[in-house]
Design a protein around this motif. Structure first.
Motif, PDB file in Angstrom:
ATOM      1  N   HIS A 129       1.033  -1.476   0.095  1.00 48.13           N
ATOM      2  CA  HIS A 129      -0.279   0.072  -0.363  1.00 48.13           C
ATOM      3  C   HIS A 129       0.965   1.540  -0.071  1.00 48.13           C
ATOM      4  O   HIS A 129       0.638   2.209  -0.802  1.00 48.13           O
ATOM      5  CB  HIS A 129      -0.538   0.252   1.065  1.00 48.13           C
ATOM      6  CG  HIS A 129      -1.955  -0.520   1.184  1.00 48.13           C
ATOM      7  ND1 HIS A 129      -3.509  -0.295   0.307  1.00 48.13           N
ATOM      8  CD2 HIS A 129      -2.728  -2.316   1.741  1.00 48.13           C
ATOM      9  CE1 HIS A 129      -3.976  -1.775   0.348  1.00 48.13           C
ATOM     10  NE2 HIS A 129      -4.002  -1.832   1.419  1.00 48.13           N
ATOM     11  N   ARG A 191       1.079  -0.348  -5.394  1.00 49.70           N
ATOM     12  CA  ARG A 191      -0.364   0.168  -4.496  1.00 49.70           C
ATOM     13  C   ARG A 191      -1.374  -0.690  -5.781  1.00 49.70           C
ATOM     14  O   ARG A 191      -2.966  -0.980  -5.101  1.00 49.70           O
ATOM     15  CB  ARG A 191      -0.662   0.839  -4.855  1.00 49.70           C
ATOM     16  CG  ARG A 191       1.014   2.202  -4.051  1.00 49.70           C
ATOM     17  CD  ARG A 191       0.611   3.653  -3.564  1.00 49.70           C
ATOM     18  NE  ARG A 191       1.410   4.392  -3.183  1.00 49.70           N
ATOM     19  CZ  ARG A 191       2.767   5.322  -3.377  1.00 49.70           C
ATOM     20  NH1 ARG A 191       3.142   4.812  -4.421  1.00 49.70           N
ATOM     21  NH2 ARG A 191       3.566   6.039  -2.560  1.00 49.70           N
ATOM     22  N   ASP A 201      -3.839  -2.711   5.102  1.00 49.46           N
ATOM     23  CA  ASP A 201      -2.701  -1.546   4.860  1.00 49.46           C
ATOM     24  C   ASP A 201      -2.051  -1.362   6.373  1.00 49.46           C
ATOM     25  O   ASP A 201      -2.435  -1.980   6.864  1.00 49.46           O
ATOM     26  CB  ASP A 201      -3.122  -0.152   4.552  1.00 49.46           C
ATOM     27  CG  ASP A 201      -4.159  -0.026   5.524  1.00 49.46           C
ATOM     28  OD1 ASP A 201      -4.506  -0.448   6.177  1.00 49.46           O
ATOM     29  OD2 ASP A 201      -5.019   1.444   4.900  1.00 49.46           O
TER      30      ASP A 201
END
Length: 274
Positions: A129, A191, A201
């Motif tokens: 992330h 991502r 995350d």
């Protein structure tokens, strides 16, 4: 012909006098003091020992699953030689392997569970992330990227490897890959993978670090309220035997809401009674 006098292996207790006839003043004083304590009823209770078979079998089971003796020792919080004595015959032991142990040591060892790779995978996925590619996380952890890519859920991981990835996670979870000069296309790809696969995350795990290594914990990340209701209703109906109406009441919603949730997320409505 003279016969050599056998020397005691140590002088830490009264064995040197009882078995070897030691005459050292300190040993004699310790021996006499113990005899006086016994006579006065002040003898300390003998250490409780239990059979070590269950403990040994548990260690062997962990080994069969791929765990090393050193890893088991670290997770149990005992010395490596202590673990080895249960499974490896020692010439200093009359019966080879350790046959008895204390309840405390047994409890520590029996509490050890196979360390699965799920925690390491979750940490690397969380870092995605922040734009961190798996290869960069691996190099930061001091392992080869190929080794990181080969990790598969539910397999057993060594304690050393798990610790390396955990340390890397703690060092990287508060910074982005962009800040460290990682190519923009690599950070964008990382991502995108994290978002597409709905991997939790670092912010999600911040309040759940006690569960990140638990393979039985199911992250409810990136889900809508309706999907969560469908999931929870499914669990209540299937495993608690509740009706849809009773499950809805337990969850604080209407039966119609549960019906709509099942319709939108049919994977949870499979084999669920009305």
């Amino acid at each position: 012909m003279t016969t050599a006098v056998r020397q005691p292996p140590h002088h830490r207790n009264t064995v040197c006098i009882k078995l070897y006839g030691c005459q050292l003043p300190d040993c004699r004083a310790r021996y006499n003091e113990r005899r006086r304590a016994i006579a006065a009823g002040q003898q300390q209770p003998a250490r409780i020992l239990i059979d070590a078979t269950e403990t040994r079998e548990h260690i062997q089971t962990l080994q069969d699953l791929g765990m090393s003796l050193s890893g088991i020792a670290r997770l149990a919080g005992v010395r490596h030689p202590t673990i080895c004595a249960f499974v490896n015959p020692r010439p200093t032991m009359r019966r080879g392997r350790r046959q008895q142990t204390t309840p405390q040591t047994a409890a520590r060892i029996l509490a050890v569970r196979p360390l699965t790779v799920i925690g390491a995978i979750r940490r690397m996925r969380a870092l995605a992330h922040l734009g961190w590619p798996t290869s960069h996380v691996a190099r930061h952890a001091g392992i080869s990227p190929r080794r990181a890519w080969e990790l598969r859920p539910n397999s057993v991981i060594s304690v050393g490897l798990a610790e390396k990835i955990a340390v890397a996670y703690e060092e990287l979870r508060t910074t982005t890959a962009d800040e460290h000069g990682v190519d923009a296309w690599k950070t964008a790809l990382s991502r995108k993978r994290a978002k597409t696969n709905r991997w939790p995350d670092p912010a999600y795990w911040a309040d759940r670090m006690d569960a990140i290594d638990d393979p039985d914990f199911e992250p409810m990340y990136g889900l809508t309220r309706r999907e969560i209701i469908a999931h929870d209703a499914h669990e209540l109906i299937r495993f608690s035997g509740l009706s849809r109406a009773a499950a809805a009441e337990r969850l604080g919603v209407s039966k119609a809401y549960v019906e709509h949730a099942f319709r939108d997320h049919p994977q949870y409505a499979v084999e669920v009674a009305a």
